[in-house]
Design a protein around this motif. Structure first.
Motif, short mmCIF file in Angstrom:
data_model
loop_
_atom_site.label_atom_id
_atom_site.label_comp_id
_atom_site.label_asym_id
_atom_site.label_seq_id
_atom_site.Cartn_x
_atom_site.Cartn_y
_atom_site.Cartn_z
N ARG A 46 0.79 -1.18 -0.06
CA ARG A 46 0.27 -0.19 0.00
C ARG A 46 0.77 1.22 0.10
O ARG A 46 0.70 2.32 -0.75
CB ARG A 46 -1.12 -0.06 1.29
N GLU A 47 1.82 1.40 0.82
CA GLU A 47 2.73 2.64 1.16
C GLU A 47 4.05 2.77 0.11
O GLU A 47 4.00 3.72 -0.01
CB GLU A 47 2.88 2.75 2.48
N TYR A 48 4.41 1.61 -0.19
CA TYR A 48 5.66 1.48 -1.19
C TYR A 48 5.40 1.41 -2.48
O TYR A 48 6.27 1.63 -3.09
CB TYR A 48 6.65 0.52 -0.52
N GLU A 93 -2.79 16.55 1.23
CA GLU A 93 -1.92 16.91 0.22
C GLU A 93 -1.53 18.43 0.51
O GLU A 93 -2.33 19.28 0.06
CB GLU A 93 -2.42 16.61 -1.16
N GLU A 125 -5.30 5.99 0.76
CA GLU A 125 -4.98 5.42 -0.43
C GLU A 125 -4.46 6.40 -1.55
O GLU A 125 -4.08 6.02 -2.42
CB GLU A 125 -5.78 4.41 -1.04
N TYR A 126 -4.43 7.71 -1.28
CA TYR A 126 -3.98 8.71 -2.27
C TYR A 126 -2.45 8.81 -1.93
O TYR A 126 -2.15 9.52 -1.07
CB TYR A 126 -4.50 10.05 -2.31
N ASN A 127 -1.44 8.19 -2.58
CA ASN A 127 0.07 8.35 -2.31
C ASN A 127 0.73 9.55 -2.93
O ASN A 127 1.37 9.07 -4.05
CB ASN A 127 0.47 6.97 -2.59
N ASP A 164 2.23 1.28 -4.17
CA ASP A 164 0.91 1.95 -4.60
C ASP A 164 0.01 1.13 -4.95
O ASP A 164 -0.88 1.31 -5.89
CB ASP A 164 1.40 3.10 -5.46
N THR A 183 -2.90 -0.31 -3.80
CA THR A 183 -3.92 0.07 -2.63
C THR A 183 -5.00 -0.80 -2.66
O THR A 183 -6.03 -0.64 -1.87
CB THR A 183 -4.07 1.56 -2.44
N THR A 221 -5.66 12.01 4.26
CA THR A 221 -4.33 12.09 3.70
C THR A 221 -4.74 13.65 3.15
O THR A 221 -5.25 14.03 2.45
CB THR A 221 -4.14 11.26 2.39
N ARG A 258 -0.42 11.97 6.20
CA ARG A 258 -1.54 10.96 6.21
C ARG A 258 -1.36 10.62 7.80
O ARG A 258 -0.56 10.40 8.52
CB ARG A 258 -1.33 9.91 5.60
N LYS A 314 -10.49 4.12 -4.88
CA LYS A 314 -9.38 4.62 -3.81
C LYS A 314 -10.04 5.40 -2.74
O LYS A 314 -11.11 6.28 -2.66
CB LYS A 314 -8.37 5.78 -4.50
#
Lengths: 174, 743, 340
Positions: free
Chosen positions: A47-49, B200, B29-31, A51, A53, B198, B270, B25
């Motif tokens: 999820r974090e590295y 931004e 989940e918004y990276n 993406d 998700t 999250t 986040r 999403k």
């Protein structure tokens, strides 16, 4: 009367944190390299590295099944394993099962049977169901219910989830 | 046959493919680039004062960016009103990280921000905090005599009506009487998605906020007021919400923390809560209820008394309608309804699916079962004899009420007529079989809502409204309504929601989304249809020239004359012919107050449940439930059925397993995880049948919708408890009906 | 979760050396319990040695005609193994009554022995717990103790052992093979776990550097008359309030050999040899079963919320023995009795 207490008397912080290293994971057929410390779970790695998700975090303690992925074809809770422990393994996530253009039969059946509402547990349910089909242990409705009990759906879509799985289970492979 | 008549047709969720492939999403989940992570530290004590936070030790760890607590949070909004969200109850909202005082166990006392999630989590575990501990009071059982009647409650709360008739006298003279106390402990929503925000950082105090919420505008309002931001600088986005059930009706504290950290650190942040922390905010309150009923010789209700006392926090007076329903579900001329709160050192309760009514109907509907037995009547017959033709609370007629049909259709489907009323009389092998019933009533509400629709030259319709879809099917039903109103195929309609840059929609709660957003979109589409008709009339040789909007229909991609459907204009041709690139209407739908003044607007249901009980071991299986619902027009039987299926699962859960147990010695919930806070798994759920009773209602709102998110839960727990009584002869008035109570 | 380093074990003896050289070392196999506890800051190893690399995954026959379960065989592979299903169906049933398919795919047989209690207080750093922090006190006594022990408790601790598998292993008289600094030894299953007494921080009798390599099942036949009965708050994916492993050998209606072990009631899987002796030589009747049940619970002590377990355990024992006598459980109907 007043007493005092201290939270987190866990001793001093570690002087040096475990170093970040390169871990190579094979996910959905593709080798992915990531720079992580050993404390990164497979779930957080996805999820974090990376993406990815689609795999969900619903409790982070193996109590809900939202994080279910397939490792070497077997369903596991990705929150309770370290990414570094899965080097060399073949990992399949929901993104690897099908795409919006080319849905896996289970994904189509989940849509057809309205086997989800909020959708948050759904990738885990579908990965779990995919493994259930290959395990070959569930033949009756009762067995499907029991062997899908590691995936909690708080919206309560269970009857539709079972119907979707039964449809795929009972459809002869073309 | 027309193909664009979608309303009332079972339609698969339009967002289904996104959800089943993991493409949908959710807030965490918004990276976004350069993201920092926050991890919340929660108080181990229930009451007291923080004397020192040893933050420097943690700040010294490489990669830790900051530790925020009351010791270093900058000066923010001063007045309570800035912290009040749309559904804040009376009182002073809790302000995270803004004081040394600890008001409840698991109160967030700090947030550690670090370069990675793992580091933030680790650093949070090391943060030493000194407290002075003060005695706490968390036990509602000790407050039986300390209840008070709330003053002003939150939006939607109605104080119980004044007593009618002479309930005391009528009870005294009743032929048969029952009374009992009904209890359930605290329950937590536990949506599968944990709360997360999250944020931004877009530079210059401009933020894009992805929040888990049931109302993006509510989150935006909170953030702008608390942090003094303009709305343009605080866009809130909530495209997918992994379950809400009421938990997302108020902004949760991770939103505050993520915004705070982002503004202070000038970077994206986040903050996600843990499952344990999902037990650190609003909940269905621990409630003690007392119900007393009496009947006349003919089995009609002579008197009804329903009292409820539930917990609230020290700082807010949470209110919900627990007892009011009892004054309107049955015909009774002597009614006394009372409602009290008691302050405890807990967090403020919060609306949880069918707030108040799930609680009240559990007590009333068990009491009705007891009353039926005492009066020697079948529980269904007893309810029919006391059928309320009119809302006696409001002294108004119902805009529509097909509860009688719910009873009849539900009973027929269930096979109720084969029930032997004698407890312990029915068996399946060694198992005792019990059949019980219940039901309820819920408000059919509607809220002001805005929408914007744009038809583009290629015939695609974009529908915009900042509503939410927490799994209820909003995406799909609104797409259906818009497509049908303008006669377009579903594929030609895109509904966009969950964004504060869209026209404002109400919070997703109270079962009012379908009515509010649905009618707003319908009205807006109609306005666009009128404009479109005008353009169509200008087309060369248009067959619609003299037609009014009422004279035409929008079907199958055409505008047709009602009188002669062969006379038509293809919608896709209209804009190109007019030279317009697109056609847009933005509009705000105001609920029609007239019908609300003249009529009582409510949905109803009747539930029939079967249990099988092992007579020696006390294990219970809910093997069959039939839930018949009268909720006006059903927009999409497929997603509507799922709403009710889910409600039944919730009812089974409430009846059989849910309770958050407090250790009053620590003032702390002890089963704060999904391993020990039980909700049903797949194996717990057997056959559930949903019946939608035909109910036309032209008064409730133009589309005749009453909403479905909550009504299906009513009476389910009672029906199951009543079935357990029928199976075992044991009357359980204290939920859940766990194994220990049946030994 | 604290910071730690990670290495992979190369051999059993090397793993043992690594552990004996450093108290901060923990072995990790399935990880299902350890990582959960690490996220709660209850376990805080500074180094994890991954033992999944060790060749301990097979399930083989023993020279004595029993079955050897490699410590790293997963719970799922064990439960569905043809020889286990055929010869030790009680074990299959017990494993399948526990956790979830996902967890059973991860959890190993050796790791199952090391599961720590699910006591709420043990799991919550905000409350005292003698098991987690010796000397801090037991919050469950006088607190919320619905899931706690009724047998073999002490003033220090009333936690239960959470495993289902171990209850069956206790009933089946398994032997645990262990390797330590001083070489290999075997431990009778009954002696593997311990009661809390005044040292509840120790769940078992192993030395800190010992590693479980295998679990041996003896060559005894309880494949016909057995029952694993698990009672819990929901039908699946929940820990036992009370569970019973019952196994009988019958001659006609006479009990020749009996095994009886309980889960969810004590700090260890609770096997009761005295009750087994009460059953032996007796007719397989409800009356006999009741006497045995009463014997098992005669010293039981309730702590308030969990007092119901005493009666529940009695009834569960009678039911499980009855089912065992009737021979109504079959491995092919894996979930028939998961929650009757």
């Amino acid at each position: 009367m007043s007493t005092s207490t201290t939270q987190a008397p866990l001793g001093p912080p570690a002087i040096a944190l475990a170093p970040v290293g390169t871990v190579t994971l094979k996910i959905n057929g593709v080798e992915r390299q990531l720079q992580i410390a050993p404390w990164t779970t497979l779930l957080d790695a996805l999820r974090e590295y990376l993406d990815l998700t689609g795999t969900k975090k619903g409790c982070d303690h193996g109590q809900c099944g939202a994080c279910t992925v397939l490792v070497d074809g077997k369903r596991i809770n990705s929150c309770l394993t370290l990414a570094v422990m899965k080097e060399g393994a073949d990992i399949t996530t929901i993104e690897g099962l099908g795409t919006e253009e080319k849905l896996h039969p289970l994904q189509q059946a989940f849509i057809d049977h309205d086997a989800f509402q909020c959708g948050y547990c759904t990738p885990g349910q579908i990965c779990s169901a995919a493994a259930l089909l290959t395990e070959g242990k569930a033949k009756t409705t009762a067995e499907i219910r029991e062997l899908m009990s590691g995936n909690i759906c708080r919206c309560g879509a269970y009857t539709n989830i079972v119907a979707a799985i039964e449809e795929v289970l009972n459809t002869p492979k073309a | 046959m027309s193909t664009t008549n979608y309303i009332g047709k079972p339609t698969s969720r339009v967002e289904g493919p996104a959800k089943v492939t993991g493409a949908a999403k959710y807030a965490a989940e918004y990276n976004v680039p350069d993201l920092a992570y926050g991890y919340v530290v929660s108080s181990p004590i229930a009451k007291g004062k923080i004397t020192k936070i040893h933050a420097d030790e943690v700040r010294a760890i490489p990669g830790v960016l900051q530790v925020f607590s009351h010791e270093n949070v900058p000066s923010l909004a001063w007045f309570d009103r800035s912290y009040k969200d749309d559904v804040a109850p009376g009182g002073s909202p809790f302000r995270p990280l803004q004081g040394a005082e600890v008001k409840y166990s698991q109160q967030p006392v700090a947030v550690v921000i670090a370069e990675t999630f793992e580091l933030a989590r680790y650093a949070a575990s090391l943060l030493r905090i000194d407290y002075d501990v003060a005695p706490h009071d968390t036990d509602l059982e000790t407050k039986r005599d300390d209840g008070f009647e709330p003053g002003r409650g939150k939006t939607g709360w109605v104080p119980p009506p004044k007593p009618r008739g002479n309930p005391n006298e009528a009870l005294k003279n009743a032929v048969h009487k029952v009374e009992g106390e009904y209890i359930h402990l605290t329950q937590h929503h536990n949506p599968m998605e944990m709360f997360a925000s999250t944020v931004e950082w877009l530079g210059d105090k401009k933020l894009k906020i992805y929040d888990k919420t049931q109302g993006a505008f509510n989150s935006q309002q909170y953030v702008t007021k608390v942090f003094g931001l303009s709305k343009d600088d605080a866009q809130v986005i909530s495209k997918y919400t992994g379950g809400g059930f009421g938990s997302g009706l108020r902004p949760q504290y991770q939103l505050f923390m993520a915004v705070l950290a982002s503004l202070e650190l000038k970077r994206s942040v986040r903050v996600s809560l843990t499952r344990q922390q999902m037990f650190s905010f609003g909940h269905r309150p621990h409630t003690l209820q007392y119900v007393e009923l009496g009947t006349n010789a003919d089995g009609t209700l002579a008197a009804l008394h329903h009292h409820a006392l539930h917990e609230t926090s020290q700082f807010e007076d949470y209110t919900e309608n627990v007892v009011n329903w009892s004054g309107m579900l049955y015909q009774c001329d002597n009614v006394k309804l009372t409602y009290q709160l008691a302050k405890l050192d807990v967090y403020t309760p919060q609306d949880m699916r069918a707030p108040g009514a799930a609680t009240g109907s559990f007590a009333l509907e068990i009491a009705m079962d007891e009353m039926a037995y005492a009066a020697g009547l079948d529980p269904l017959e007893f309810r029919l004899r006391n059928y309320a033709e009119r809302d006696q609370n409001a002294d108004k007629p119902f805009s529509s009420k097909k509860l009688r049909e719910c009873y009849h259709e539900g009973a027929a489907k269930f096979g109720w007529d084969k029930r032997n009323p004698e407890p312990r009389s029915m068996r399946d092998g060694n198992m005792l079989v019990g059949w019980g019933m219940g039901g309820g009533v819920w408000d059919a509400s509607i809220q002001k809502c805005a929408a914007k629709v744009t038809l583009t030259a290629d015939g695609h319709l974009n529908v915009l409204s900042g509503a939410n879809d927490i799994g209820t099917g909003t995406y799909t039903i609104i797409t259906q309504i818009a497509a049908e109103t303008l006669g377009l195929p579903l594929e030609a309609v895109t509904f966009t929601l969950g964004d504060t840059t869209l026209p404002e929609a109400p919070l997703q709660g109270g079962s009012w989304t379908a009515a509010s957003v649905g009618n707003a979109v319908k009205e807006t589409c109609d306005k666009l249809g009128e404009k479109l008709l005008k353009l169509a009339q200008k087309m060369a040789g248009s067959p619609l020239k003299d037609a009014s909007y009422e004279d035409v229909q929008f079907v199958n991609g055409q505008i047709r004359l009602n009188a002669d459907p062969t006379q038509a204009v293809v919608i896709r041709d209209v804009l190109p012919a007019s030279g317009e690139k697109e056609l847009t209407v933005e509009n705000t739908m105001m609920p029609n107050p007239a019908s609300q003044l003249t009529h009582s607007l409510h949905a109803h249901n009747a539930v029939f449940a079967e249990v099988k009980v092992d007579p020696e071991l006390g294990t219970v299986h809910v093997t069959r439930v039939v839930n018949a619902v009268a909720a006006g027009r059903i927009l999409n039987p497929k997603t509507a059925r799922s709403q009710v299926l889910g409600s039944v699962v919730w009812g089974i859960s409430m009846a059989m397993m849910e309770e958050t147990v407090m250790d009053h010695g620590f003032g702390r919930y002890m089963n704060h995880n999904l391993s020990e806070y039980h909700v049903p798994v797949c194996a717990d759920i057997h056959d559930i049948e949903v019946i939608f009773v035909e109910e036309e209602d032209d008064k409730v709102n133009p589309l005749g919708i009453k909403g479905l998110g909550e009504v299906g839960l009513l009476g389910v727990a009672a029906a199951i408890a009543n079935a357990v009584y029928h199976a075992t002869g044991k009357r359980i008035r204290n939920l859940p009906v766990s194994i220990d109570k049946l030994l | 979760m604290n910071s730690f380093t990670y290495t992979r074990a190369t051999a059993v003896d090397a793993a043992v050396r690594e552990k004996s050289a450093d108290d901060g070392v923990k072995f990790i196999a399935g990880g299902t319990n350890l990582l959960d506890l690490m996220k709660e800051n209850i376990e805080r190893p500074t180094r994890l040695v991954d033992i999944n690399t060790l060749p301990l995954t097979t399930i083989d026959s023993t020279p004595e005609g029993g079955l050897r379960l490699g410590a790293l065989a997963t719970n799922a592979d064990t439960a569905w193994h043809p020889e286990v299903e055929k010869r030790y169906p009680l074990l299959s049933q017990a494993i399948l009554a526990g956790a979830s398919p996902q967890l059973r795919n991860m959890a190993t047989d050796g790791g199952n022995l090391f599961q720590r209690t699910r006591c709420y207080y043990f799991y919550d750093l905000a409350t005292p717990c003698n098991k987690r922090e010796p000397g801090s006190g037991c919050s469950a006594i006088g607190g919320y103790n619905r899931i706690h022990a009724i047998l073999g408790t002490s003033e220090s601790c009333i936690a239960t052992h959470p495993s289902d598998m171990c209850v069956a292993l206790a009933a089946l008289n398994a032997t645990v093979r262990v390797t330590g600094k001083n070489g290999e030894r075997t431990v009778q299953f009954a002696d593997f776990h311990r009661l809390p007494e005044d040292q509840p921080q120790f769940d078992n009798t192993l030395a800190p550097d010992e590693i479980v390599t295998a679990i041996d099942l003896p060559n005894e036949d309880f494949s016909q008359n057995f029952s694993y009965l698990k009672l819990r708050d929901r039908t699946s994916y929940a820990f036992a309030l009370v569970s019973v492993a019952a196994a009988l050998q019958l001659e006609g209606n006479t009990i020749k050999e009996a095994r009886l072990a309980l889960g969810g009631v004590a700090h260890k899987p609770w096997r009761d040899s005295a009750a087994e002796n009460l059953l032996k030589g007796q007719p397989a009747t409800e009356e006999t079963f009741r006497r045995a049940a009463a014997a098992v619970l005669q010293d039981a002590k309730g702590y308030g919320h969990n007092t119901f377990k005493i009666e529940l355990a009695k009834r569960a024992i009678v039911r499980a023995l009855k089912q065992a006598a009737e021979g109504t459980q079959h491995a092919t109907e894996a979930f028939k009795n998961s929650n009757p």
